[in-house]
Design an enzyme around this catalytic site. Structure first.
Site, PDB file in Angstrom:
ATOM      1  N   ALA A  66      51.677 -71.912 -21.062  1.00 33.51           N
ATOM      2  CA  ALA A  66      52.055 -72.743 -19.915  1.00 33.51           C
ATOM      3  C   ALA A  66      50.936 -72.661 -18.893  1.00 33.51           C
ATOM      4  O   ALA A  66      50.195 -71.679 -18.856  1.00 33.51           O
ATOM      5  CB  ALA A  66      53.336 -72.205 -19.303  1.00 33.51           C
ATOM      6  N   GLU A 113      55.016 -71.230 -28.748  1.00 34.42           N
ATOM      7  CA  GLU A 113      56.367 -71.807 -28.786  1.00 34.42           C
ATOM      8  C   GLU A 113      56.306 -73.268 -29.236  1.00 34.42           C
ATOM      9  O   GLU A 113      57.177 -73.725 -29.982  1.00 34.42           O
ATOM     10  CB  GLU A 113      57.010 -71.668 -27.399  1.00 34.42           C
TER      11      GLU A 113
HETATM   12  N1  COA Z   1      47.168 -71.532 -17.483  1.00 31.79           N
HETATM   13  C1  COA Z   1      46.242 -72.043 -16.646  1.00 31.79           C
HETATM   14  N2  COA Z   1      44.927 -71.904 -16.818  1.00 31.79           N
HETATM   15  C2  COA Z   1      44.523 -71.220 -17.920  1.00 31.79           C
HETATM   16  C3  COA Z   1      45.425 -70.673 -18.835  1.00 31.79           C
HETATM   17  C4  COA Z   1      46.813 -70.849 -18.580  1.00 31.79           C
HETATM   18  N3  COA Z   1      47.733 -70.393 -19.420  1.00 31.79           N
HETATM   19  N4  COA Z   1      44.722 -70.029 -19.797  1.00 31.79           N
HETATM   20  C5  COA Z   1      43.412 -70.199 -19.489  1.00 31.79           C
HETATM   21  N5  COA Z   1      43.296 -70.909 -18.361  1.00 31.79           N
HETATM   22  C6  COA Z   1      42.068 -71.328 -17.680  1.00 31.79           C
HETATM   23  C7  COA Z   1      41.390 -70.159 -16.949  1.00 31.79           C
HETATM   24  O1  COA Z   1      41.996 -69.966 -15.684  1.00 31.79           O
HETATM   25  C8  COA Z   1      39.981 -70.656 -16.873  1.00 31.79           C
HETATM   26  O2  COA Z   1      39.912 -71.637 -15.861  1.00 31.79           O
HETATM   27  P1  COA Z   1      38.670 -71.595 -14.785  1.00 31.79           P
HETATM   28  O3  COA Z   1      37.438 -71.774 -15.648  1.00 31.79           O
HETATM   29  O4  COA Z   1      38.936 -72.757 -13.896  1.00 31.79           O
HETATM   30  O5  COA Z   1      38.717 -70.267 -14.132  1.00 31.79           O
HETATM   31  C9  COA Z   1      39.798 -71.392 -18.209  1.00 31.79           C
HETATM   32  O6  COA Z   1      41.109 -71.723 -18.652  1.00 31.79           O
HETATM   33  C10 COA Z   1      39.128 -70.564 -19.282  1.00 31.79           C
HETATM   34  O7  COA Z   1      39.863 -69.363 -19.440  1.00 31.79           O
HETATM   35  P2  COA Z   1      39.218 -67.894 -19.315  1.00 31.79           P
HETATM   36  O8  COA Z   1      40.290 -66.951 -18.922  1.00 31.79           O
HETATM   37  O9  COA Z   1      38.005 -67.954 -18.426  1.00 31.79           O
HETATM   38  O10 COA Z   1      38.748 -67.651 -20.813  1.00 31.79           O
HETATM   39  P3  COA Z   1      38.582 -66.242 -21.533  1.00 31.79           P
HETATM   40  O11 COA Z   1      37.888 -66.534 -22.816  1.00 31.79           O
HETATM   41  O12 COA Z   1      37.958 -65.251 -20.618  1.00 31.79           O
HETATM   42  O13 COA Z   1      40.086 -65.767 -21.850  1.00 31.79           O
HETATM   43  C11 COA Z   1      42.356 -66.013 -22.566  1.00 31.79           C
HETATM   44  C12 COA Z   1      40.887 -66.483 -22.710  1.00 31.79           C
HETATM   45  C13 COA Z   1      43.210 -66.948 -23.412  1.00 31.79           C
HETATM   46  C14 COA Z   1      42.495 -64.588 -23.074  1.00 31.79           C
HETATM   47  C15 COA Z   1      42.781 -66.078 -21.091  1.00 31.79           C
HETATM   48  O14 COA Z   1      42.444 -67.353 -20.583  1.00 31.79           O
HETATM   49  C16 COA Z   1      44.228 -65.855 -20.849  1.00 31.79           C
HETATM   50  O15 COA Z   1      44.720 -64.749 -20.918  1.00 31.79           O
HETATM   51  N6  COA Z   1      44.994 -66.933 -20.541  1.00 31.79           N
HETATM   52  C17 COA Z   1      46.383 -66.858 -20.169  1.00 31.79           C
HETATM   53  C18 COA Z   1      47.248 -66.696 -21.390  1.00 31.79           C
HETATM   54  C19 COA Z   1      48.706 -66.553 -20.993  1.00 31.79           C
HETATM   55  O16 COA Z   1      49.105 -65.620 -20.360  1.00 31.79           O
HETATM   56  N7  COA Z   1      49.502 -67.531 -21.425  1.00 31.79           N
HETATM   57  C20 COA Z   1      50.921 -67.513 -21.247  1.00 31.79           C
HETATM   58  C21 COA Z   1      51.335 -68.201 -20.015  1.00 31.79           C
HETATM   59  S1  COA Z   1      53.087 -68.041 -19.773  1.00 31.79           S
END
Ligand code: COA
Length: 259
Positions: A66, A113
């Site tokens: 999400a 999901e």
């Molecule tokens: N919602 C909103 N933005 C998200 C996102 C999410 N679920 N997942 C990634 N992004 C965004 C990041 O904020 C970042 O944006 P920015 O460049 O404007 O800062 C961009 O996508 C790239 O993500 P980043 O975190 O820089 O990549 P990474 O390779 O370092 O890490 C993940 C990848 C997937 C491990 C990490 O993005 C993450 O943990 N995301 C959230 C996953 C999560 O908790 N999902 C469940 C939500 S209920």
């Protein structure tokens, strides 16, 4: 209809619905939900489309969950209302044609999901799966606590929901979370092959088969068997049943019309 957060492409009888927010790892914003539901409505009415593939754009992510940035302003009521019968998850679940998830990278939270709401999951070797909501102080809310245990069993689902840890594609395949794993450069070809294979089958029989299989985990055995008898009987009212049987007896390939 023009979409901002998704793209729709038709390849013969197969439609490819791509979540197109690669800079946000295809996170599911409200707009993605709204446009995804609208796109499925469009594809539902399109008799030329027999199978839908859902994927994420870019090479890094299928869907990273999400859109967390929208959580800040959400009240319990706005959050609750976003998971109605018309949610993207439910629209996929009840979609009358087969839907295949083509998982090409991070498949997290709502992404996992969404993949589980699909009928079949194909993954690339670099795909990673988790339900990380617990790390945000919340829990799975898009079907994770219900669909995950049905696919992988209670113990494995519990571990994923309680730890938020990621599992790799090979583990996901061993768990039964995905059907097949392929090298990244073969995923699209293999998924298209599967979709095209299914797209040649009789559409009404596909729809009823999907309904019957989904019913299995939502009913007891007796109810399920009774439902199957009724759905099987409905197949006997179709032109495609006549065509399938005649084609077999005449030793030719059937041409199903969805009637
Ligand atoms: N919602 C909103 N933005 C998200 C996102 C999410 N679920 N997942 C990634 N992004 C965004 C990041 O904020 C970042 O944006 P920015 O460049 O404007 O800062 C961009 O996508 C790239 O993500 P980043 O975190 O820089 O990549 P990474 O390779 O370092 O890490 C993940 C990848 C997937 C491990 C990490 O993005 C993450 O943990 N995301 C959230 C996953 C999560 O908790 N999902 C469940 C939500 S209920």
């Amino acid at each position: 209809m023009a979409y901002e957060t998704i793209t729709l492409e038709r390849r013969g009888k197969v439609a490819l619905l791509t979540i197109n927010r690669p800079d946000k790892l295809n996170a599911l914003s409200s707009k993605v939900h709204i446009e995804g539901v609208a796109a499925l409505d469009e594809l539902r009415k399109d008799d030329g489309v027999r199978v839908v593939i859902i994927t994420g754009s870019g090479e890094k992510a299928f869907i990273a969950g999400a859109d967390i940035s929208e959580f800040e302003d959400k009240t319990p009521i706005t959050q609750r209302n976003s998971f109605t019968e018309r949610s993207l998850f439910n629209s996929i679940d009840t979609f009358p044609k087969p839907v295949i998830a083509m998982v090409n990278g991070f498949c997290l939270g709502g992404g996992n999901e969404l993949a589980m709401a699909c009928d079949i999951r194909m993954a690339s070797e670099n795909a990673k799966f988790s339900q990380p909501e617990i790390n945000l102080g919340i829990m799975c809310g898009g079907g994770g606590t219900q669909r995950l245990p049905r696919l992988v069993g209670e113990g494995r689902a519990m571990e994923m929901a309680l730890t938020g840890n990621m599992i790799d594609a090979v583990t996901a395949e061993r768990f039964g979370l995905v059907n097949h794993v392929y090298p990244a450069d073969q995923l699209e070809t293999e998924t298209m092959k599967l979709a095209e294979n299914i797209a040649e089958k009789a559409p009404i029989a596909l729809q009823l088969s999907k309904e019957a299989v989904k019913f299995a985990s939502r009913s007891n055995l007796d109810e399920g068997l009774r439902r199957e008898v009724d759905l099987f009987a409905i197949c006997f009212s179709t032109e495609d049943k006549k065509e399938g049987v005649s084609a077999f007896l005449e030793k030719r390939k059937p041409e199903f019309k969805g009637r």
